[in-house]
Enzyme design. Structure first.
Site, PDB file in Angstrom:
ATOM      1  N   CYS A  13       0.851  -1.192   0.000  1.00 36.16           N
ATOM      2  CA  CYS A  13       0.000   0.000   0.000  1.00 36.16           C
ATOM      3  C   CYS A  13       0.887   1.242   0.000  1.00 36.16           C
ATOM      4  O   CYS A  13       2.007   1.222   0.502  1.00 36.16           O
ATOM      5  CB  CYS A  13      -0.950   0.013   1.186  1.00 36.16           C
ATOM      6  SG  CYS A  13      -0.172  -0.303   2.760  1.00 36.16           S
TER       7      CYS A  13
ATOM      8  N   GLU B  39      -8.102   8.680   3.821  1.00 37.93           N
ATOM      9  CA  GLU B  39      -7.714   8.317   2.467  1.00 37.93           C
ATOM     10  C   GLU B  39      -8.890   7.906   1.596  1.00 37.93           C
ATOM     11  O   GLU B  39      -9.876   7.338   2.076  1.00 37.93           O
ATOM     12  CB  GLU B  39      -6.694   7.167   2.499  1.00 37.93           C
ATOM     13  CG  GLU B  39      -5.387   7.571   3.140  1.00 37.93           C
ATOM     14  CD  GLU B  39      -4.325   6.500   3.063  1.00 37.93           C
ATOM     15  OE1 GLU B  39      -3.146   6.866   3.121  1.00 37.93           O
ATOM     16  OE2 GLU B  39      -4.650   5.296   2.965  1.00 37.93           O
TER      17      GLU B  39
END
Length: 172
Positions: free
Chosen positions: A64, A111
């Site tokens: 990620c 996010e």
């Protein structure tokens, strides 16, 4: 330090900011999470390196990060998967979601997370600055372990595993 792409609730880019500043202020920014499966249907996890600026030592999805300003999501996912796990693989977009989570070190994840998936049986070659360990695990065993040991997994990964679109894609 790297800049992240700040976005609105519809994922439209509205500017850039230094990564740590965005995490300190909890501003919404674009990110991605990669889920790699092997031919047995097991998911590849990484244990975040102890030196990471947050969520260090926790288990999470294969890879990620954040796309760089001017970089496509496809370029970013390919770059980071190779950099972190030594896997040279193109992945496919699966779904995206927005989340907000308080983290250690007085940081906040806020996010718009784009989830990408791929399949390979290649053995990872870890970048030890990013990941300290890896393992494949079946989805039933993963869900059981998250239920029993929730504090050993990252906030965003637990959200992904519980997400309806994840379950629809991998379980059918």
């Amino acid at each position: 330090m790297e800049d992240v792409i700040l976005v609105d609730d519809q994922d439209n880019a509205i500017g850039t900011m230094e990564k740590m500043e965005a995490h300190k202020k909890g501003l919404l920014h674009r990110a991605f999470s990669i889920l790699i499966f092997n031919s047995k249907g097991e998911i590849l996890l990484q244990k975040r390196a102890k030196g990471k600026y947050h969520s260090n030592g926790l288990w999470t999805n294969t890879c990620c990060s954040h796309p760089l300003p001017g970089e496509s999501m496809e370029q970013a996912t390919h770059r980071k998967l190779k950099q972190e796990m030594g896997i040279d693989l193109s992945t496919e977009f699966a779904f995206k979601f927005q989340y907000h989570a308080a983290l250690d070190n007085n940081l906040t994840e806020h996010e718009m997370d784009h989830v990408y998936m791929g399949t390979t049986d290649v053995v990872p070659i870890l970048n030890k600055e990013e990941a300290e360990a890896w393992k494949y695990i079946s989805l039933p065993d993963l869900k059981k372990d998250i239920n029993n040991n929730s504090n050993t997994y990252t906030a965003w990964f637990k959200i992904i595993v519980a997400h309806p679109e994840f379950n629809e894609l991998v379980i059918g």
